[in-house]
Write an enzyme that holds these catalytic residues in place. Structure first.
Site, PDB file in Angstrom:
ATOM      1  N   ASP A  35       0.847  -1.200   0.000  1.00  0.00           N
ATOM      2  CA  ASP A  35       0.000   0.000   0.000  1.00  0.00           C
ATOM      3  C   ASP A  35       0.880   1.248   0.000  1.00  0.00           C
ATOM      4  OD1 ASP A  35      -2.138   1.676   0.239  1.00  0.00           O
ATOM      5  OD2 ASP A  35      -2.886   0.843   2.118  1.00  0.00           O
ATOM      6  N   ASP A  36       0.941   1.961  -1.132  1.00  0.00           N
ATOM      7  CA  ASP A  36       1.741   3.200  -1.230  1.00  0.00           C
ATOM      8  C   ASP A  36       3.246   2.951  -1.349  1.00  0.00           C
ATOM      9  OD1 ASP A  36      -0.725   4.398  -0.614  1.00  0.00           O
ATOM     10  OD2 ASP A  36       0.075   5.745   0.892  1.00  0.00           O
ATOM     11  N   CYS A  70      -5.715   4.854  -3.685  1.00  0.00           N
ATOM     12  CA  CYS A  70      -5.966   3.502  -3.178  1.00  0.00           C
ATOM     13  C   CYS A  70      -7.152   2.776  -3.791  1.00  0.00           C
ATOM     14  CB  CYS A  70      -6.152   3.536  -1.664  1.00  0.00           C
ATOM     15  SG  CYS A  70      -4.692   4.101  -0.795  1.00  0.00           S
ATOM     16  N   ASP A 300      -0.120  -0.598  -4.935  1.00  0.00           N
ATOM     17  CA  ASP A 300      -1.289   0.073  -5.535  1.00  0.00           C
ATOM     18  C   ASP A 300      -0.947   1.418  -6.159  1.00  0.00           C
ATOM     19  OD1 ASP A 300      -0.981   1.362  -3.080  1.00  0.00           O
ATOM     20  OD2 ASP A 300      -3.100   1.284  -2.552  1.00  0.00           O
ATOM     21  N   HIS A 301       0.153   2.025  -5.777  1.00  0.00           N
ATOM     22  CA  HIS A 301       0.688   3.237  -6.408  1.00  0.00           C
ATOM     23  C   HIS A 301       1.925   3.666  -5.649  1.00  0.00           C
ATOM     24  CE1 HIS A 301      -1.215   5.208  -3.060  1.00  0.00           C
ATOM     25  NE2 HIS A 301      -2.345   4.644  -3.414  1.00  0.00           N
TER      26      HIS A 301
END
Ligand SMILES: *[C@@H]1O[C@H](CO)[C@@H](O)[C@H](O)[C@H]1NC(C)=O
Ligand SMILES: *[C@@H]1O[C@H](CO)[C@@H](O)[C@H](O)[C@H]1NC(C)=O
Ligand SMILES: *[C@@H]1O[C@H](CO)[C@@H](O)[C@H](O)[C@H]1NC(C)=O
Ligand SMILES: *[C@@H]1O[C@H](CO)[C@@H](O)[C@H](O)[C@H]1NC(C)=O
Ligand SMILES: *[C@@H]1O[C@H](CO)[C@@H](O)[C@H](O)[C@H]1NC(C)=O
Length: 491
Positions: A35-36, A70, A300-301
């Site tokens: 996540d991130d 997200c 996710d990014h």
């Protein structure tokens, strides 16, 4: 060796593969979806074990997310569908319409189940999980036989999960540390599947290194002399960029300190993710399944920590937010770097093919499994040199006195990378009401990323811009942002 060759073949000749596989020979598949986690600001470095492990596999060098936030990015991952096919104008999960049967029938865990996989999900799935997390009659998560899904976000202790549809809460003890809870439940699922001798698919999605990026107590003092990287675009005033960027005030030294502290905690929090990989690999080795398991690693990014004076967040189309790791290890892969372009929308289709299935017509993404295989007889895919970007603003979002999002931070774009061209092209819209993207946008950016890796000089409208290229990208883009399904959504 015979089974390795069989698996390579399976991935590329998916349609006939299903009936040809004897039980137990299917490869297991593990997706590690952070996540991130960025790649351009050194976000993968703290995961030293995972990095080393993955160096024996394949890397997709030009791997991007379709949308740098997200819930939309996770929706894309879960369905193999572009955000525009899940978009709603009435709220949703960051504009994604995920609380309905169409969505629930599109979760790709269902495809894996029908291929004979036992499926599990552990960690963060979407940001809006209310219907799965209600005290009374929670919905069962489709596509996963076993799960521990996060119900709340942005904290690393005192979490609530839905465990197979029953609420499960943790406290404040060291062993309640979120990433370790996710890791230990993942291990239990994997071990049970290995014992049962059934191929499994584990979707492991830790919350790390998302804010507040609280480290495990046992890692809290690591990396104490590290700072966020001072990239050339750090604290840089980009006056030729779109409004959110060009209107940024300076990053004060206090704000710089906050970003540096967050950078350290992000790295620390990832050490516990690295521990998950270590324990998973030991377990696979114990059951002699390490060579029969695909492990995929992505995020996710990406993230920004002071780039273009933005304190800390994502939401922008530049490489620090858009480019993420994509590493894969497993049977039959051609080891090393692969230069084709791929994106999150392609991951579910790729996993389905690795599992011996055929990509459903309604999925927008395209499998790149055959391109990763060492089997030279694998059919060559069409040229994969571009991917599309879509972002719907979250409105006015302020962090540390900086606007990091505004209504006119709504955009579509293309990232193009081939042997002669490495470009980012973006069109900005006034607000989400213009989501149909029928006209041309009101502000534009064009970067030659090979000459300008930090995307500091906007070439759009300057003599250096290649107008023919801009016209070609604009036309391609406007077809892609309304496409639906395998046939319409081109590579
Ligand atoms: C969830 O359900 C699966 C399948 O019914 C079962 O194997 C697993 O043990 C359950 N997990 C938990 C934590 O209860
Ligand atoms: C399981 O939890 C312990 C702490 O309670 C932690 O040290 C360990 O790394 C966790 N295992 C995994 C796989 O995350
Ligand atoms: C950003 O640049 C300004 C000068 O333009 C400077 O005063 C400030 O300290 C810098 N911030 C950081 C975090 O380096
Ligand atoms: C972008 O939106 C902000 C906030 O609504 C507004 O102040 C600004 O003028 C807009 N910029 C442009 C170029 O339209
Ligand atoms: C790269 O893409 C551009 C834009 O479509 C095209 O003009 C160029 O010929 C491509 N280069 C290669 C080597 O395919």
């Amino acid at each position: 060796m015979a089974s390795l060759a069989l698996i390579c073949l399976l991935a590329v000749t998916a349609a006939i593969a299903e009936s040809a596989v004897a039980p137990g020979t299917k490869p297991n598949i593990i997706l590690l979806f952070n996540d991130d986690q960025d790649i351009t600001l050194g976000g993968t470095t703290p995961m030293a074990f995972t990095e080393k492990l993955m160096s024996t596999g394949a890397t997709v060098d030009n791997f991007f997310v379709n949308t740098p936030v997200c819930c939309p990015s996770r929706t894309t991952m879960l369905t193999g569908g572009y955000p525009h096919n899940w978009h709603t104008t009435t709220g949703g999960c960051m504009h994604m319409d995920t609380d309905n049967d169409r969505f629930r029938k599109s979760i790709f865990g269902l495809n894996l189940q029908s291929l004979g996989y036992t499926t599990g999900q552990f960690g963060k799935l979407l940001n809006g999980m209310k219907e799965y997390c209600s005290e009374k009659d929670p919905l069962r998560l489709p596509g996963f036989d076993s799960y521990l899904t996060m119900c709340n976000y942005a904290r690393y202790f005192e979490n609530t999960f839905s465990s197979n549809g029953t609420l499960y809460k943790t406290g404040t003890k060291p062993e309640d540390y979120l990433t370790s809870v996710i890791g230990n439940h993942s291990l239990d699922f994997i071990e049970a599947s290995l014992q049962a001798g059934r191929p499994f698919f584990a979707y492991i999605s830790p919350h790390a290194p998302h804010v507040p990026a609280t480290p495990a107590p046992w890692y809290a003092d690591k990396f104490s002399d590290m700072k966020a990287p001072r990239t050339p675009n750090y604290n840089y005033s980009a006056t030729d960029h779109h409004y959110v960027i060009r209107s940024q005030p300076i990053l004060t030294s206090d704000e710089g300190d906050i970003s540096d502290a967050l950078f350290r905690d992000r790295w620390r929090s990832l050490l516990s993710v690295d521990d998950i990989t270590k324990d998973v690999v030991s377990l696979l080795e114990k059951y002699d399944q390490a060579d029969n398991t695909y492990i995929l690693w992505t995020s996710d990014h990406g993230y920004q920590l002071g780039q273009f004076r933005l304190p800390s967040c994502k939401l922008q189309p530049y490489d620090h937010d858009l480019k993420v790791p994509f590493r894969i290890k497993g049977p039959g892969l051609k080891q090393g770097s692969h230069s084709f372009v791929a994106s999150i929308v392609d991951v579910a289709p790729t996993i389905i093919e690795l599992g011996g299935g055929t990509v459903p017509e309604e999925m927008d993404g395209h499998s790149f499994a055959s391109l990763l295989m060492s089997d030279s007889s694998a059919p060559k895919d069409e040229t994969r040199d571009r991917m599309t970007i879509e972002y719907w603003t979250l409105g006015n979002v302020i962090r540390n006195h900086h606007y990091i999002d505004m209504p006119n931070n709504t955009y579509i774009g293309i990232r193009l990378v081939n042997d002669t061209h490495n470009y980012l092209y973006v069109e900005y819209y006034q607000d989400v009401k213009e989501m149909k993207f029928t006209d041309k946008g009101f502000e534009f950016e064009l970067f030659d990323v090979s000459k300008d890796p930090y995307q500091m000089k906007n070439l759009y409208g300057t003599p250096e811009a290649d107008d023919q290229l801009v016209t070609e990208l604009h036309e391609y883009l406007h077809k892609q942002v309304v496409c639906k399904g395998q046939k319409e959504c081109k590579l």
